[in-house]
Design an enzyme around this catalytic site. Structure first.
Site, short mmCIF file in Angstrom:
data_model
loop_
_atom_site.label_atom_id
_atom_site.label_comp_id
_atom_site.label_asym_id
_atom_site.label_seq_id
_atom_site.Cartn_x
_atom_site.Cartn_y
_atom_site.Cartn_z
N ASP A 155 0.86 -1.17 0.00
CA ASP A 155 0.00 0.00 0.00
C ASP A 155 0.91 1.23 0.00
O ASP A 155 2.13 1.13 0.15
CB ASP A 155 -0.99 0.00 1.17
CG ASP A 155 -2.20 0.89 0.85
OD1 ASP A 155 -2.15 1.65 -0.15
OD2 ASP A 155 -3.19 0.86 1.58
C1 BGC Z 1 -4.95 3.34 0.01
C2 BGC Z 1 -5.16 2.32 -1.08
C3 BGC Z 1 -5.06 2.99 -2.42
C4 BGC Z 1 -3.70 3.64 -2.52
C5 BGC Z 1 -3.45 4.31 -3.85
C6 BGC Z 1 -3.68 4.13 -0.19
O1 BGC Z 1 -3.55 5.18 0.70
O2 BGC Z 1 -4.94 2.69 1.26
O3 BGC Z 1 -6.40 1.69 -0.92
O4 BGC Z 1 -5.27 2.08 -3.45
O5 BGC Z 1 -3.57 4.61 -1.51
O6 BGC Z 1 -4.23 5.40 -4.04
#
Ligand code: BGC
Length: 740
Positions: free
Chosen positions: A281
């Site tokens: 993530d």
């Molecule tokens: C979120 C994800 C997301 C990623 C990209 C993160 O902060 O937890 O779910 O896909 O950012 O935007």
């Protein structure tokens, strides 16, 4: 025979039966030409610069240079046929001309937005959900996107957690079915088709169980609970061929998910045999430093790659550290090869080595996005996601010829709020949204009047606009109040400790109610809210979530009865925050409370009932459904037999309508205690007024299996309650005996 040998011989040289190279062979050849740095480059993902969905690090000049040097494998937040083409051109200047993968959060629609995901889940309609992702994939792929970071299949039992809006609610079974429908929708007929994008099961794992509902917080739970409640949607996604997985930010029992060997290597890539790749993530590799699991980025990179995280989203740890770690002998290069292979395989499967620009097509972008057909679907989906919570004296549906209606509340004329959180592709086009005011106005008779007063802003702390609202209400025959929480109050990093209507909206409601006018309350939210006073005092309430581009039309369709609401809650609605977490499939305890009055030495609060305000699976219709007694094929079963359950349901009211018929079981005694109810099936049926339909379910021993404390997954013979009903509370029950 000879021919078979001939073909086998070709395959042994890395070609398929038609004499062409297999993708695996092509990847091996490519890997053999790559330097260590180029391989690590494939494991790197940066965000574009126009907007960020996390705390951005990127220095644009460096990123562009790194792409040209083959040090970047993927970009997120770069979208549009033109923009993706520009970035791809840079990647094709690199030595081996390896194309980039473009990822984005395509969460509930793309250019045409659909209800927020929790609202979609309230439709309990797998066909609609799949179709919505098909449309989202078609639109996003036309914008040059190859990969969505969805579906989020985190089971969540705590409405304080802002990200419940992005998931399917509290139930493992419902969440699994919805997750699979989404993957089918995104990946369509398979990777390589122009309208298919790679899906991503996230956040692996147990992110939804963050302590206290506070985002990014820790998770501490038994492996039995993890395997039984939180992992099944992920396991099913892996089995269904989801292309990718994403780590979660949390630690699980002290080990951050990003470096959690048990879930990544042992389960996902081991037992479940997952062949796709895992992206971290945003920044989650580097975040293992503040977690206290790695002393610096170098150690974090080492732990993440060894545990099985393949791609580094925005931590900037892999490129900086992995080559050194390999040279120092701390990371075996086979781990880098494996991660790079997994990513390159997907690039081949997407057809990017044949034509890196195949998704960046201006013409398609224009034709296939936000067109009338997609919007028409959005309108239907929106109306089917609405949950009718209360309808005393059948106030609803409203007559189109009601002389004067007043629409009051902060959301009546809102535009972009209707998109809800996670609508990354529409910064600039709020004019495309059908407001609630316009939707209602368009369906009212010419001679009727729609008045409007805002009454309050979402976060107002004073009642300076109340007087105007009250005056407006006084002029109306019916008042529609549109209240809730701001659209950006749910979503990532949007945990709330107080989940009432925000600001002074409840006071506004009370003031308007004093006029004595009949009130229909529409609740706009991305999570279950607490609205005890309204639930007890307002005669008609519908939960409208955030419905997307066509919000106003969807709402008006239900208000005026073109659509008979059939949504059901995918999460339990608490009476107050103090009751959280409250969910239907809890254990019984040794001292269960029998009723709400006897609280002496039982598992209860002395100041609060145990049952929720609205139970899981609850939702009304403008018509009534009568359940006859259920029929079971047998009350005594043995071994691998199948139990057939049949039930007649009659639409005894005045409207055609849809009902979600729910099947629950309870395993009465076990090696480990079992929940008081577990959803095992549901069917959404359309029944015309006056008509009776038979709904059937089957259960096999597979449905009775559970994890014991040694993580064996099996069933035990014994007594089971079979329950069928219209929600998790109102069920009829028959007891059976099923011996092993
Ligand atoms: C979120 C994800 C997301 C990623 C990209 C993160 O902060 O937890 O779910 O896909 O950012 O935007």
């Amino acid at each position: 025979m000879k021919r078979v040998y001939f073909l086998l011989a070709i395959t042994a040289f890395g070609m398929n039966a038609f004499g062409q190279k297999t993708i695996d062979q092509k990847v091996s050849e490519l890997l053999s030409k790559m330097t260590l740095e180029e391989k690590v480059g494939q494991l790197v993902q940066y965000s574009g610069f126009e907007y960020a969905t996390g705390p951005q690090n990127s220095n644009s000049a460096n990123v562009l240079n790194e792409i040209k040097q083959g040090k970047v494998g993927s970009m997120l937040n770069v979208a549009g046929a033109g923009e993706t083409r520009k970035f791809q051109e840079l990647a094709l200047q690199s030595r081996l001309r390896i194309p980039l993968l473009f990822g984005q959060d395509v969460i509930h629609g793309y250019r045409t937005t659909f209800p927020v995901n929790l609202g979609q889940a309230a439709s309990w309609d797998l066909g609609l959900i799949e179709k919505s992702e098909r449309i989202a994939a078609t639109e996003a792929s036309a914008y040059g996107i190859h990969w969505t970071f969805a579906p989020m299949v985190d089971v969540a039992r705590d409405p304080r957690w802002g990200r419940v809006m992005e998931g399917s609610g509290e139930d493992t079974y419902l969440g699994t079915q919805i997750g699979l429908a989404r993957i089918r929708g995104f990946q369509g007929k398979g990777l390589g088709n122009l309208d298919a994008i790679m899906a991503c099961a996230k956040h692996f794992a147990a992110y939804g169980a963050a302590v206290g509902g506070r985002d990014y917080n820790s998770v501490d739970m038994s492996l039995r609970q993890l395997n039984e409640t939180y992992l099944p949607p992920f396991k099913a996604a892996a089995e269904a061929g989801v292309a990718t997985f994403m780590n979660s930010f949390n630690d699980i029992n002290g080990i951050p998910a990003t470096a959690n060997k048990y879930i990544l290597r042992d389960l996902l890539k081991g037992k479940w045999n997952f062949k796709g790749f895992v992206v971290s993530d945003w920044g989650s590799i580097g975040e293992m430093v503040p977690h206290g699991y790695a002393k610096d980025n170098k150690e974090a990179a080492e732990k993440a790659i060894l545990a099985g995280s393949d791609m580094d989203m925005e931590s900037r740890a892999y490129m900086a550290e992995l080559p050194k770690l390999v040279q120092e002998g701390k990371v075996d290069p086979k781990f880098i090869d494996d991660a790079a292979r997994r990513i390159l395989v997907k690039k081949f499967e997407m057809g990017l080595f044949d034509d890196p620009y195949r998704f960046s097509n201006e013409k398609r972008q224009k034709e296939q996005t936000n067109n009338q057909e997609n919007r028409k679907f959005g309108r239907e989906f929106g109306s089917k996601s609405i949950v009718l919570l209360k309808n005393e004296k059948n106030i609803l549906p409203l007559s189109r010829s009601t002389k004067t209606i007043a629409l009051i509340g902060p959301f009546g004329k809102e535009t972009s709020a209707n998109h809800g959180f996670w609508s990354v592709a529409f910064k600039d086009d709020s004019q495309r949204i059908v407001t609630q005011f316009d939707g209602i106005k368009n369906q009212l008779d010419k001679n009727s009047t729609l008045l409007y007063a805002k009454g309050a802003n979402v976060d107002d702390q004073d009642g300076s606009m109340f007087a105007e609202a009250v005056e407006t209400a006084k002029k109306a025959d019916v008042v529609i109040m549109t209240l809730g929480e701001g659209h950006a109050m749910s979503g990532e990093a949007k945990s709330r400790s107080n989940i009432h209507f925000s600001g002074v909206q409840e006071e506004l409601l009370k003031e308007v109610a004093k006029t004595g006018k009949p009130i229909v309350l529409m609740i706009n939210a991305g999570r279950p809210l607490v609205f005890d006073w309204a639930a007890d005092n307002i005669p008609a309430i519908m939960y409208t979530w955030w419905l997307g581009t066509e919000a106003g039309n969807s709402i008006a369709d239900v208000l005026f009865g073109t659509v008979n609401p059939g949504g059901k809650l995918p999460m339990t609605f608490p009476r107050t925050e103090g009751q959280i977490p409250v969910y239907y499939n809890h254990y019984n305890t040794g001292r269960p409370a029998k009723n709400n009055t006897d609280r002496n030495y039982v598992s209860a609060y002395i100041d609060l009932d145990n049952d929720p305000k609205f139970p899981f699976g609850y939702g009304l219709s403008y018509t009534q459904f009568k359940y006859a007694d259920m029929n079971l094929s047998s009350l005594n079963l043995k071994g691998n037999q199948t139990l057939k359950i049949g039930i007649n349901i009659t639409n005894s009211g005045n409207y055609d309508g849809e009902e979600v018929v729910q099947l629950y079981i309870r395993d009465l005694f076990g090696k480990v205690v079992r929940p008081v109810k577990e959803l095992k099936g549901f069917q959404k049926v359309f029944i015309k007024k006056g008509e009776t339909k038979t709904v059937s379910f089957t259960l096999t021993p597979e449905d009775l299996k559970f994890y014991d404390d040694e993580l064996n997954f099996d069933w035990e013979g014994g007594e089971f309650d079979i329950m069928v009903g219209t929600n998790s509370q109102d069920v009829q029950t028959k007891r059976i005996n099923w011996l092993k």
